[in-house]
Design a protein around this motif. Structure first.
Motif: not given
Length: 473
Positions: A92-95, A185-189, A229-233, A235-236
């Motif tokens: 959230h801070g990065v965003g 995006d990286f921080a959310r993952v 997780t959707p974010e993990g998929r 990122f993969a």
């Protein structure tokens, strides 16, 4: 993120977070962050900020502000093995910083580069969603023919058509726009992986299902954490493109080539810095997500190995009893009332403990020691390699009679059995006890070891003054 941007002190918070956390410093030590925020508050208040007529400043010291930001979800406080306690920006801070950066920086324009990127993305989406073999073959042939024509033109001496600087600037701004979303995006993952880790550990502690089923499921989730997780998929999938070190090196080389062009002079200093740091940000983001994955796998595996449902249930019951006791005690307590500390935990009242075990066989004595044969006894006297033979030395000194005498000369006249190096030390010790005087001369003494090898020592001259002490000994 919206809470951060809409609050009253948003300008101060965004400015401080942007100054603390940069591309080169993604994590800041807790003490350093407090010191920098305190210095900034002092400078701003000295300049008149915080009054009614200028921008307001939050109330409290740097430690309190950081604690509020952690509770609000803008900062993450974590402990690193090699660096201690550190602050990191949350997703959230990065965003919020990215939104503020876009508002304060150059505005994204509708350019040829952005439209071409959109068209290409839609084309790839269409091909992946509903692939048409005939259309794909026709498009590939068209591209091949177009590239072959361009290749023949260049081989025949044709010139490369120059690209206008304005168009290059538009394309560079489009690249910056695409890269600006990567840190968030990286921080959310990474945060989604940590949240899944907490959920897995909490479900494991509840012990609702059989142990075997829990072990199988959570071990699989620990090994395949990126697929849960959707974010993990997502990122993969991205990792397969950017996880190759050669891809990162090629990207860095291309970025350096672009920065050598003259059109980059039309970019601002911040834009040039962000453009140079694209590859480094991608590499740092990949490392951050992979580190979160390894930590989550380690925590889940450790919890599965050490999971004890009975112990966890007892701990939960004890904590509930403690909270119940606090609720009963707080209404009747007074401020400043002395509290008797708990010296030790209560123990269970057990009437009798079993002290012995029944053994049908009586205790057996140990096996007797083996007798040594006379031929097994070594002929050499191992005591010859031991310490000084004080008794023989005292007898020898007694034979020399009373009065003074040179220790080196006395040792040279002694039998070889008591002229070992250790016997020289023993003789000096006996002389010291009885009384001796050191001279300025340096004397040489020959010694004989038990294996008949000789050693020569140099020492300061020592004269024995009396033998009374030796006889008393």
């Amino acid at each position: 993120m919206l809470d951060l941007l809409h609050q009253t002190y948003a300008p101060f918070v965004v400015t401080m977070l942007a100054s603390l956390f940069t591309a080169d410093r993604p994590a800041v030590a807790v003490a350093d962050a407090h010191a920098e925020i305190s210095a900034a508050l002092i400078q701003l208040r000295a300049a008149g900020y915080g009054d009614d007529s200028v921008l307001p400043l939050p109330v409290g010291n740097a430690r309190d502000l950081c604690r509020q930001w952690v509770n609000a979800g803008w900062l993450i406080r974590q402990v690193l093995d090699d660096q201690g306690e550190m602050y990191r920006l949350s997703a959230h801070g990065v965003g919020a910083l990215e939104v503020a950066g876009r508002v304060g920086g150059s505005r994204a324009r509708v350019s040829e580069s952005r439209v071409r990127t959109l068209i290409e993305a839609v084309g790839r989406l269409s091909n992946d969603a509903d692939p048409d073999v005939a259309a794909l073959v026709a498009r590939l042939r068209m591209e091949i023919e177009e590239r072959e024509r361009e290749l023949r033109r260049l081989e025949s001496g044709g010139d490369i058509e120059p690209v206008e600087d304005e168009r290059l600037v538009e394309e560079a701004e489009n690249v910056l726009h695409l890269a600006r979303e990567l840190p968030a995006d990286f921080a959310r993952v990474a945060e989604s992986i940590k949240a899944m880790q907490r959920d897995v550990v909490a479900d494991l502690r509840q012990d609702v299902r059989p142990t075997g089923e829990v072990l199988r499921e959570y071990l699989e989730r620990g090994q395949q954490i990126m697929e849960t997780t959707p974010e993990g998929r997502a990122f993969a999938g991205a990792l397969r493109l950017i996880g190759d070190p050669e891809q990162i090196d090629d990207l860095s080389s291309r970025l350096r080539t672009v920065m050598r062009h003259r059109f980059t002079g039309q970019l601002s200093e911040a834009q040039r810095r962000d453009f140079t740091d694209i590859a480094r940000r991608i590499e740092r983001g990949v490392k951050e997500v992979l580190a979160a994955q390894r930590q989550a796998s380690h925590v889940i595996t450790t919890q599965v190995r050490n999971h004890d449902p009975m112990r966890d249930r007892e701990v939960d019951e004890l904590l509930r009893d403690v909270m119940t006791g606090f609720q009963r005690w707080m209404p009747s307590s007074r401020r400043g009332e002395p509290i008797e500390p708990l010296r030790h935990l209560p123990t269970a009242a057990i009437e009798h403990l079993r002290r012995s075990l029944t053994d049908p066989q009586p205790p057996q004595p140990p096996a007797p020691l083996a007798q040594w044969a006379e031929e097994a006894i070594p002929d050499t006297d191992t005591r010859a390699w031991g310490g000084p033979n004080y008794a023989a030395l005292e007898d020898f000194l007694a034979q020399l009679g009373d009065g003074s005498g040179d220790i080196a000369a006395a040792f040279g006249a002694a039998p070889e059995e008591i002229r070992r190096p250790v016997d020289l030390l023993g003789l000096l010790e006996l002389a010291h006890r009885a009384g001796m005087t050191e001279t300025e001369d340096v004397v040489i003494v020959d010694t004989v070891r038990p294996d008949l090898t000789r050693r020569r020592f140099a020492l300061g001259g020592v004269v024995r003054t009396t033998t009374e002490g030796i006889e008393d000994e």
